[in-house]
Structures are given as C-alpha cells and as structure tokens.
Design an enzyme around this catalytic site. Sequence first.
Site, short mmCIF file in Angstrom:
data_model
loop_
_atom_site.label_atom_id
_atom_site.label_comp_id
_atom_site.label_asym_id
_atom_site.label_seq_id
_atom_site.Cartn_x
_atom_site.Cartn_y
_atom_site.Cartn_z
N GLN A 108 9.37 9.05 8.76
CA GLN A 108 10.47 8.46 8.01
C GLN A 108 11.52 9.53 7.78
OE1 GLN A 108 10.28 7.66 3.68
NE2 GLN A 108 10.54 5.50 4.21
N TYR A 178 18.65 5.20 -1.75
CA TYR A 178 18.83 6.51 -1.15
C TYR A 178 20.26 6.53 -0.60
CZ TYR A 178 13.88 7.92 -1.47
OH TYR A 178 12.64 8.30 -1.92
N ALA A 353 0.83 -0.75 2.23
CA ALA A 353 0.85 0.53 1.52
C ALA A 353 -0.28 0.61 0.52
CB ALA A 353 2.21 0.72 0.83
N ARG A 354 -0.13 -0.05 -0.66
CA ARG A 354 -1.12 0.10 -1.73
C ARG A 354 -2.52 -0.33 -1.30
NH1 ARG A 354 2.08 -3.19 -6.22
NH2 ARG A 354 2.65 -4.29 -4.30
#
Length: 412
Positions: A108, A178, A353-354
């Site tokens: 990333q 971001y 993800a989690r």
Amino acid sequence: MTQTTPRAHDVPDVLAPAKLGPVTLRNRIIKAATYEGLSRKSLVTDELIEFHVRHAAGGVGMTTVAYCAVAPEGRTDRRQILWTPEALPGLRKLTEAVHAEGAAVAAQIGHAGPVANPKSNRLPALAPNRNFHATTTSFTKAATRDDLTRIVAAHAHAATMAIEAGFDAVEIHLGHNYLASSFLSPKVNHRKDEYGGSLANRARLSRDITRAVRDAVGDRIAITAKLNMDDGVPGGFWLDEAIKVAQWIEQDGSLDALELTAGSSLLNPMYLFKGDAPLREFAAVMKQPVKLGVKIVGKHFLRAYPYKDAYLLEDARQIRAAVKMPLILLGGITNKQVMDQAMSEGFEFVAMARALLREPDLINRIKADDSVTSLCIHCNKCMTAIYGGTHCVLTGPLIAQPPVPSARNAQS
C-alpha cells in the site's frame, strides 16, 4: 441505479485462481491493509515479515503491507516504512517469505497528508489548506503546487521500487482523508486554484497519482487503489461524487481494480469499522493531553456504528452499477456466504481485515468447511493494539512495542 446480478454459471468461485491485472492470485480473497505497527526506523522487521507470512500461510490469495509512505512527511508515524534504498533488503525478504507460502503480496503506497503526525515525523503535515488538528495539537501546511508535483512523482517512484522489491501489486491510498482523499473532500479542501472547487479539480491529484503510477510501471505489476465512497461526515466526499471519480479513473485506464472503502481517519475514524468504539482502550494507550481529550470528548469523535456483514455492500452496489472495471468489496467479509454474495453481485474480489487478525488461518478453514464463520466479535479493540503490534486482543500480540502516541494510525 439498478444492479444486474450475473447469471449463476457466470458467478466465479471465490476460492479459485483469478487474474488481477498481470498477476494470477490463487483465490479472490485479499488481506486488506491494516497498519501493523511492526516496522522500526522506517524499515521492515522480522516481526512484520512473520505477520504477513501468517496470513499467507492461512490461505489468502494476496496480503497487503500497510502502510508504505512515499515521502518522509507522509507517514502517520516516523516508524512507518519509507521507500528508500535502505528499505529494499527487508522488503525483498518479506516478499520472498510470502511467495514461499504460495500467496501474492501488495504494498500500500500513499501520503498521509493531514493524517500524518508532524511531531513524530518532525516535518509539517501537508493538507489542501492550513488547518488546526486537535489530535496532534498542530497546524497543517497548505501543500504547494511543487509539493503536489513532488508527491505525484514519489508515488511513481515507490511503485518502481515495489517491483524491485518483488511485490506483485501496489495499492494506492485514495481514502480516509489521507492526502489524495483530503483533496477530494469539499469539507477539507477549500482551495481556489486548479486543485479545489469543482469535483474535477478536487479529483485532479488522485487521477494524476494513478496515471503516474501506471506510466511508471506499465503492466509489470497489478495496480489497485482504495477509494472512499463516503467520508462519514456532513459536507464531506459522498457517494454521488465517488461514482463520478470511479468512472473517471476507469476512463483513465490507470487501475486494474478499485477497492471501495469509507470513513475519515481525520474526522470520523470509526465510520469504516462498524461495531464497538473502544474508548477506554484508546485512552489507556494515549499520552496526555490526548488521553484526557479521549476521556472527555472521545464519544463525539470515536462514534460506534451498528455492525452487519457486508456493511459496505449497499453503497458499493452503486459503484458496481456505474463502472465495468474490477471491484474489491471490503467491510464485514466474514464467511463463505458473504463472499459468494459478493461474487454473485459482480464483485471480482473481497478484502478482509479484522476477521483475519482474529484467525489468520480462516481461509484454510473455510476451504475445508464452507460453513465456518469468523470468531471476530467486532469489538474493535484491535485498533488500539497497533501501538504494540497489531493483533486481536483475544488471541494475544505477535510482539510488544513501545506505544505510539497517535489515534489515527489504525485506518489504513
């Protein structure tokens, strides 16, 4: 918009090999970027390698290394990986270790912009405009045209270095407010020049970055991007504009796939995650005066949102109806049934993800028994665990590290 569901015989098997640009993944399941908290001095550690090897060995098609900053001031903390020659040996060691487990690996790449920690980086955080941010008790610096030109080029340079390091793909960070995402947001971006005002102007930086990366690497590796559908704040970037930006990016031909996300690390970090808001746990790892601020007003900044499986699907369907390019569905992907639903609705890949933090071997277990469901309870306490190496608090840490005093690193 209406969503056309593919005919049954056209629905891909999520566990079968699939092409992502020039790369063939062993399945359509991607370990989403989650800041690991395991790099030191902007370099790879053995613990970071082990983190990704565990997920690769657990069966995912590709794991994503987060977060690899393209510029020194673009880190949310100075420990994060920075694309320098010194980082290459460690990155090569990481990619080789993941490949040995049969998985692909993505990096990333991005610039944290106003989400960066200027005190940790010892450099000003860049943003569309000069603003004060309470979480770092500092002002951002308005990015100049020269800054933006440099940052676009830095993304291209990072992508070429990713090839040298052995990565199969890069994921460009266009989400969570971001830098590129902050320019997309009408709430954050108040510029009067060619980077502000109209959506076309606000999308200029994102499109310049993605095109520069494509021009730099061609078809040598896969290129994806993480794009917000919704900032989760009034007056922010929202789905109607996200649809148009996705269409422009598709027309540019700069990406092999688009991963759809939501939320703002700057203004509403829990909007992406859904589930519990671990206020007490965040306060416990913060330094003063942020610790006191979390205790007093944290519930207004770290809001809890109800969890349900595939919680981004409703909005993602509208992007799916508007573009033909491959899409990656993120958010509440916990079992084979949800994965199959994503495939049946025209999404080419899913990102987790989690659930994988809780059980790195979940995909292998699903392969053996498609009725297996994730044990993740969506408590979100893993968000606070990034300060000691990201892990599920129910299973214990991979390794302990000193706390990092920033609440904004968790969203990658």
